[in-house]
Design a protein around this motif. Sequence first.
Motif, PDB file in Angstrom:
ATOM      1  N   TRP A 103      48.373  34.161  38.801  1.00 26.92           N
ATOM      2  CA  TRP A 103      47.150  34.442  39.557  1.00 26.92           C
ATOM      3  C   TRP A 103      45.937  34.539  38.627  1.00 26.92           C
ATOM      4  CZ3 TRP A 103      44.716  39.542  40.619  1.00 26.92           C
ATOM      5  CH2 TRP A 103      43.778  39.485  41.632  1.00 26.92           C
ATOM      6  N   LEU A 104      46.105  35.190  37.485  1.00 30.78           N
ATOM      7  CA  LEU A 104      44.992  35.351  36.551  1.00 30.78           C
ATOM      8  C   LEU A 104      44.674  34.062  35.795  1.00 30.78           C
ATOM      9  CD1 LEU A 104      45.831  38.897  35.135  1.00 30.78           C
ATOM     10  CD2 LEU A 104      44.049  38.301  36.795  1.00 30.78           C
ATOM     11  N   ALA A 105      45.646  33.173  35.636  1.00 28.48           N
ATOM     12  CA  ALA A 105      45.442  31.949  34.864  1.00 28.48           C
ATOM     13  C   ALA A 105      45.056  30.738  35.712  1.00 28.48           C
ATOM     14  CB  ALA A 105      46.713  31.621  34.076  1.00 28.48           C
ATOM     15  N   ASP A 106      45.451  30.733  36.974  1.00 28.20           N
ATOM     16  CA  ASP A 106      45.252  29.553  37.820  1.00 28.20           C
ATOM     17  C   ASP A 106      44.404  29.916  39.035  1.00 28.20           C
ATOM     18  OD1 ASP A 106      45.387  27.332  39.476  1.00 28.20           O
ATOM     19  OD2 ASP A 106      47.586  27.317  39.602  1.00 28.20           O
ATOM     20  N   PRO A 107      43.152  29.442  39.084  1.00 24.57           N
ATOM     21  CA  PRO A 107      42.266  29.784  40.203  1.00 24.57           C
ATOM     22  C   PRO A 107      42.750  29.300  41.565  1.00 24.57           C
ATOM     23  CG  PRO A 107      41.008  28.791  38.411  1.00 24.57           C
ATOM     24  CD  PRO A 107      42.460  28.644  38.079  1.00 24.57           C
ATOM     25  N   THR A 108      43.746  28.404  41.578  1.00 20.68           N
ATOM     26  CA  THR A 108      44.261  27.913  42.866  1.00 20.68           C
ATOM     27  C   THR A 108      45.489  28.679  43.337  1.00 20.68           C
ATOM     28  OG1 THR A 108      45.708  26.234  41.867  1.00 20.68           O
ATOM     29  CG2 THR A 108      43.418  25.581  42.337  1.00 20.68           C
ATOM     30  N   ALA A 109      45.989  29.603  42.507  1.00 24.83           N
ATOM     31  CA  ALA A 109      47.211  30.344  42.841  1.00 24.83           C
ATOM     32  C   ALA A 109      46.914  31.534  43.746  1.00 24.83           C
ATOM     33  CB  ALA A 109      47.885  30.838  41.560  1.00 24.83           C
ATOM     34  N   GLU A 115      44.409  34.881  49.487  1.00 21.21           N
ATOM     35  CA  GLU A 115      43.667  33.669  49.158  1.00 21.21           C
ATOM     36  C   GLU A 115      43.516  33.531  47.642  1.00 21.21           C
ATOM     37  OE1 GLU A 115      39.601  33.731  50.779  1.00 21.21           O
ATOM     38  OE2 GLU A 115      39.562  35.876  50.419  1.00 21.21           O
ATOM     39  N   SER A 116      43.362  32.309  47.189  1.00 16.27           N
ATOM     40  CA  SER A 116      43.169  32.053  45.772  1.00 16.27           C
ATOM     41  C   SER A 116      41.725  32.368  45.384  1.00 16.27           C
ATOM     42  CB  SER A 116      43.470  30.591  45.460  1.00 16.27           C
ATOM     43  OG  SER A 116      42.470  29.750  46.026  1.00 16.27           O
ATOM     44  N   VAL A 117      41.496  32.506  44.098  1.00 15.01           N
ATOM     45  CA  VAL A 117      40.126  32.726  43.605  1.00 15.01           C
ATOM     46  C   VAL A 117      39.241  31.545  43.996  1.00 15.01           C
ATOM     47  CG1 VAL A 117      38.724  32.889  41.504  1.00 15.01           C
ATOM     48  CG2 VAL A 117      40.774  34.305  41.757  1.00 15.01           C
ATOM     49  N   ARG A 118      39.766  30.333  43.891  1.00 16.98           N
ATOM     50  CA  ARG A 118      38.968  29.159  44.277  1.00 16.98           C
ATOM     51  C   ARG A 118      38.578  29.216  45.751  1.00 16.98           C
ATOM     52  NH1 ARG A 118      40.989  23.715  42.272  1.00 16.98           N
ATOM     53  NH2 ARG A 118      39.841  24.500  40.482  1.00 16.98           N
ATOM     54  N   ALA A 119      39.538  29.497  46.615  1.00 14.00           N
ATOM     55  CA  ALA A 119      39.238  29.570  48.055  1.00 14.00           C
ATOM     56  C   ALA A 119      38.234  30.686  48.331  1.00 14.00           C
ATOM     57  CB  ALA A 119      40.522  29.787  48.845  1.00 14.00           C
ATOM     58  N   PHE A 120      38.383  31.805  47.637  1.00 14.40           N
ATOM     59  CA  PHE A 120      37.458  32.922  47.803  1.00 14.40           C
ATOM     60  C   PHE A 120      36.052  32.526  47.364  1.00 14.40           C
ATOM     61  CE2 PHE A 120      35.645  36.843  45.793  1.00 14.40           C
ATOM     62  CZ  PHE A 120      35.352  37.502  46.981  1.00 14.40           C
ATOM     63  N   CYS A 121      35.929  31.927  46.193  1.00 17.24           N
ATOM     64  CA  CYS A 121      34.610  31.493  45.713  1.00 17.24           C
ATOM     65  C   CYS A 121      33.974  30.503  46.689  1.00 17.24           C
ATOM     66  CB  CYS A 121      34.714  30.879  44.323  1.00 17.24           C
ATOM     67  SG  CYS A 121      35.070  32.047  42.993  1.00 17.24           S
ATOM     68  N   ASP A 122      34.767  29.579  47.207  1.00 22.50           N
ATOM     69  CA  ASP A 122      34.254  28.614  48.184  1.00 22.50           C
ATOM     70  C   ASP A 122      33.760  29.322  49.440  1.00 22.50           C
ATOM     71  OD1 ASP A 122      34.883  26.508  46.484  1.00 22.50           O
ATOM     72  OD2 ASP A 122      36.720  25.955  47.568  1.00 22.50           O
ATOM     73  N   ARG A 123      34.540  30.296  49.910  1.00 19.58           N
ATOM     74  CA  ARG A 123      34.169  31.011  51.145  1.00 19.58           C
ATOM     75  C   ARG A 123      32.840  31.732  50.990  1.00 19.58           C
ATOM     76  NH1 ARG A 123      35.399  36.348  52.422  1.00 19.58           N
ATOM     77  NH2 ARG A 123      37.310  36.443  51.197  1.00 19.58           N
ATOM     78  N   VAL A 124      32.697  32.507  49.932  1.00 14.07           N
ATOM     79  CA  VAL A 124      31.469  33.301  49.797  1.00 14.07           C
ATOM     80  C   VAL A 124      30.274  32.437  49.405  1.00 14.07           C
ATOM     81  CG1 VAL A 124      32.699  35.452  49.360  1.00 14.07           C
ATOM     82  CG2 VAL A 124      31.926  34.083  47.436  1.00 14.07           C
ATOM     83  N   ALA A 125      30.509  31.310  48.714  1.00 15.03           N
ATOM     84  CA  ALA A 125      29.402  30.430  48.333  1.00 15.03           C
ATOM     85  C   ALA A 125      28.702  29.865  49.557  1.00 15.03           C
ATOM     86  CB  ALA A 125      29.905  29.300  47.441  1.00 15.03           C
ATOM     87  N   GLY A 126      29.438  29.697  50.641  1.00 15.64           N
ATOM     88  CA  GLY A 126      28.820  29.215  51.868  1.00 15.64           C
ATOM     89  C   GLY A 126      27.714  30.132  52.354  1.00 15.64           C
ATOM     90  N   CYS A 127      27.855  31.439  52.129  1.00 16.27           N
ATOM     91  CA  CYS A 127      26.809  32.388  52.531  1.00 16.27           C
ATOM     92  C   CYS A 127      25.553  32.220  51.701  1.00 16.27           C
ATOM     93  CB  CYS A 127      27.315  33.822  52.420  1.00 16.27           C
ATOM     94  SG  CYS A 127      28.423  34.246  53.747  1.00 16.27           S
ATOM     95  N   LEU A 128      25.709  31.951  50.410  1.00  8.63           N
ATOM     96  CA  LEU A 128      24.546  31.750  49.550  1.00  8.63           C
ATOM     97  C   LEU A 128      23.811  30.477  49.962  1.00  8.63           C
ATOM     98  CD1 LEU A 128      23.033  33.024  47.191  1.00  8.63           C
ATOM     99  CD2 LEU A 128      24.450  31.688  45.641  1.00  8.63           C
ATOM    100  N   GLU A 129      24.553  29.460  50.297  1.00 12.82           N
ATOM    101  CA  GLU A 129      23.914  28.222  50.752  1.00 12.82           C
ATOM    102  C   GLU A 129      23.228  28.428  52.103  1.00 12.82           C
ATOM    103  OE1 GLU A 129      23.562  25.839  48.494  1.00 12.82           O
ATOM    104  OE2 GLU A 129      24.668  27.290  47.297  1.00 12.82           O
TER     105      GLU A 129
END
Length: 194
Positions: A103-109, A115-129
Amino acid sequence: MTSRVTLISAAISEALREARFDDGSPVDASGLRAAAAAVDAGAVPAGDRLWVSPGVRCRQTAEALGLDGAVDVPELAGLEVGRWRGATLGEVSAAEPEAVGRWLADPTAAPHGGESVRAFCDRVAGCLERAAEQDGRIVAVVEPEVVRALLVRALGAPESAFWRVDVAPLTATEFSGRAGRWNVRAGRPLEGRA
C-alpha cells in the motif's frame, strides 16, 4: 478567471493523535479550544462558498470555526481504508506487514479493501477542478489526506509524494489559479495571520 480555494485541515481528534485510521471519532477538547482561539484571533478565512468533508471531525471543526452553512461534499471524504478503519498503522503493520508495504509503495494498491491512493487523488482532484469553474472564494474543512491529495494533483507531483507531505491540524492551504495551473501557499496555522 482566477479561483481561490482555502482548505482548512480538521482539528485534532483522539484518532489523529493516536495515528489511528479515522473511525468517525469527534474533535477532542484541545481541538475545540484551538478552533475557538482561531476564531478569537480573527484567523478564519471568509468564503463565498463553504464546503466540508462529510466526516464527523470535519463537520465539528467547521461548526467550531463558525463556518455555518458549510455544504457536505462527498468527493472530499477522507481516504477509504476498508477493514483498516479504526486501527493504528502499527496494529495493521503487525498483522499485515506485506499488505502495508504494498500500500505504501504502490499508489494503485488497495489491500485493505478500500480505495487506492491513486483513486483517492483522482476523486478529490475533481473538486479542485470544479472549484476552478466558479467565481469567488471557497473555504473547505477537510481531512489532512485530502489536503495531501490536492497538493499532489495541483503540483503535478507523482502519487508517491502523497506520503511525503505532513498536514498539521487547523492549518490553511490556499490554492489560487485555474484548472491545470495552481499556485499553493501551504500550512498557515489558523492561530494568527502570517
